[in-house]
Design an enzyme around this catalytic site. Structure first.
Site, PDB file in Angstrom:
ATOM      1  N   GLN A   1       0.849  -1.327   0.089  1.00 54.06           N
ATOM      2  CA  GLN A   1       0.117  -0.079  -0.131  1.00 54.06           C
ATOM      3  C   GLN A   1       0.844   1.338  -0.121  1.00 54.06           C
ATOM      4  OE1 GLN A   1      -2.817  -0.232   3.164  1.00 54.06           O
ATOM      5  NE2 GLN A   1      -4.301  -1.062   2.060  1.00 54.06           N
TER       6      GLN A   1
ATOM      7  N   TYR B   1       3.374 -11.441   3.325  1.00 50.56           N
ATOM      8  CA  TYR B   1       2.844 -10.384   3.187  1.00 50.56           C
ATOM      9  C   TYR B   1       3.516  -9.766   2.131  1.00 50.56           C
ATOM     10  CZ  TYR B   1       1.403 -10.566   8.131  1.00 50.56           C
ATOM     11  OH  TYR B   1       0.787 -11.017   9.510  1.00 50.56           O
TER      12      TYR B   1
ATOM     13  N   SER C   1      -0.529 -18.715  15.155  1.00 49.14           N
ATOM     14  CA  SER C   1      -1.309 -17.183  14.893  1.00 49.14           C
ATOM     15  C   SER C   1      -2.648 -18.011  14.473  1.00 49.14           C
ATOM     16  CB  SER C   1      -0.670 -16.554  13.769  1.00 49.14           C
ATOM     17  OG  SER C   1      -1.658 -15.350  13.259  1.00 49.14           O
TER      18      SER C   1
ATOM     19  N   GLN D   1      -1.138 -15.472  18.408  1.00 52.97           N
ATOM     20  CA  GLN D   1      -1.567 -13.990  17.527  1.00 52.97           C
ATOM     21  C   GLN D   1      -2.838 -14.168  17.087  1.00 52.97           C
ATOM     22  OE1 GLN D   1       0.052 -11.528  13.911  1.00 52.97           O
ATOM     23  NE2 GLN D   1       1.668 -12.227  15.304  1.00 52.97           N
TER      24      GLN D   1
ATOM     25  N   PRO E   1      -6.042  -4.352  16.659  1.00 50.77           N
ATOM     26  CA  PRO E   1      -6.995  -3.805  17.919  1.00 50.77           C
ATOM     27  C   PRO E   1      -7.627  -2.586  17.459  1.00 50.77           C
ATOM     28  CG  PRO E   1      -4.418  -3.170  17.772  1.00 50.77           C
ATOM     29  CD  PRO E   1      -4.714  -3.996  16.495  1.00 50.77           C
TER      30      PRO E   1
ATOM     31  N   ALA F   1      -9.615  -2.811  14.892  1.00 58.29           N
ATOM     32  CA  ALA F   1     -10.471  -3.145  13.928  1.00 58.29           C
ATOM     33  C   ALA F   1     -10.478  -2.646  12.621  1.00 58.29           C
ATOM     34  CB  ALA F   1     -11.992  -3.064  14.438  1.00 58.29           C
TER      35      ALA F   1
ATOM     36  N   GLN G   1       0.694   8.223  12.495  1.00 54.92           N
ATOM     37  CA  GLN G   1      -0.232   7.216  12.739  1.00 54.92           C
ATOM     38  C   GLN G   1       0.248   6.236  14.008  1.00 54.92           C
ATOM     39  OE1 GLN G   1      -1.046   5.449   9.250  1.00 54.92           O
ATOM     40  NE2 GLN G   1      -2.898   6.014   9.167  1.00 54.92           N
TER      41      GLN G   1
END
Length: 333
Positions: free
Chosen positions: A27, A54, A151, A177, A207, A209, A291
């Site tokens: 991204q 990823y 995970s 995870q 966390p 969402a 952020q």
């Protein structure tokens, strides 16, 4: 920054971890990704979570370059194995072959001799669990992996792995995870009680969402331009399931609680997950350095019982506590 033990192990990790699931290699441009990593380091984050899958392995490469030159002993680098990373029939799963080849690829891309935590990214129903655990144990003995975790495994799967590890003398799982937030509390019923008993710490993803708990998605309005709710790179499907006006209205009603505490909505959401004593760290992602700076302010925040009750009263029945009543997340945290 505050630090917590990873489960019952001796490893301390930053209670805010930086993750690059939906950002690095996909991204955002690499310069922006590096700026986010620098911001994380500047804010005291020492724990970095990624996975071989990823961005088709590119996320590990970007993270490795961003961390180059940092004192390795002062970092905790986590990665994962399971999802396909190539076209071959053995380029996936938790077979010994895939695990051994995947760790070598991850180490090369990350530019390190070892990872602090190697995680089984999902449970593999097609490979004997003994084979998977023996391969992980061999990696620990080789020094390529310091600790092992999982995970999105269910409680009975974790319990089965612990039983085998104890019987065969393998290194035990120290971490889990899962997805966890004010809105998604599935782990509280079975996973957390088991992990508390067995000394396994939660490293929770999403966390906030996928941004829904920041309050930027408004009821009756389209998602903001450029948000994850408008992209097609892995987060949009998850967010679309939460684009319900009742849910979004209730999220907006959390704002007075955050304001009373002097927190942003995102800080409140991250701090909420850290109130669970079984949570060792909350993973935050970012496409902009600011952020990271905002989310880190959740470290060390204590929410009293009255605040937690106010949150529960506001959210009511939009909270997901049983995954069988909704679509299980198919995306890759």
């Amino acid at each position: 920054m505050e630090f917590r033990y990873l489960g019952r192990s001796g490893l301390k990790i930053s209670e805010i971890a930086y993750g690059n699931w939906l950002t690095h290699g996909s991204q955002v441009e690499e310069d922006a990704a590096r700026a986010c990593v620098r911001a994380a380091l500047d804010e005291g984050i020492t724990t970095f979570d990624t996975a071989d899958v990823y961005a088709g392995t590119r996320a590990e490469e970007v993270l490795g370059r961003a961390l180059k030159g940092q004192r390795r002993e002062g970092l905790e680098i986590f990665t994962k194995v399971y999802w396909p990373t190539g076209p071959g029939v053995n380029d996936r799963g938790l077979s010994r072959k895939h695990i051994m080849e995947s760790i070598n690829g991850s180490l090369r891309r990350l530019g390190t001799d070892y990872v602090d935590l190697y995680q089984a990214h999902r449970f593999d129903y097609e490979t004997p669990l003994e084979e998977t655990l023996r391969a992980f144990d061999d990696l620990v003995r080789q020094g390529k992996v310091l600790y092992v975790g999982v995970s999105e495994w269910r409680a009975e799967q974790i319990e089965q792995a612990l039983k085998i590890a104890d019987e065969m003398g393998f290194d035990r799982i120290v971490s889990s995870q899962p997805q966890y937030s004010m809105l998604w509390r599935v782990i509280e019923e079975e996973v957390v009680p088991l992990c508390e008993r067995e000394g396994i710490g939660q490293i929770v993803w999403s966390p906030i969402a996928q941004g829904v708990l920041t309050g930027k998605y408004k009821p009756g309005q389209p998602p903001p331009a450029g948000s994850r709710g408008t992209d097609d790179k892995g987060g949009a499907d998850m967010i679309r399931r939460m684009m319900d006006d009742d849910l979004l209205t209730r999220v907006q009603n959390l704002r007075p609680i955050a304001d009373d505490l002097g927190l942003s909505m995102a800080q409140l959401a991250v701090a909420w997950t850290l109130q669970n004593p079984n949570v060792s760290a909350a993973i935050v992602g970012a496409s902009r350095p600011e952020q990271v700076v905002d989310n880190v302010k959740a470290a060390g925040v204590k929410l009293d019982a009255d605040v937690l009750k106010r949150i529960d009263d506001v959210l009511g029945d939009v909270v997901i506590r049983d995954a069988s009543k909704t679509a299980s997340p198919r995306t890759r945290p």
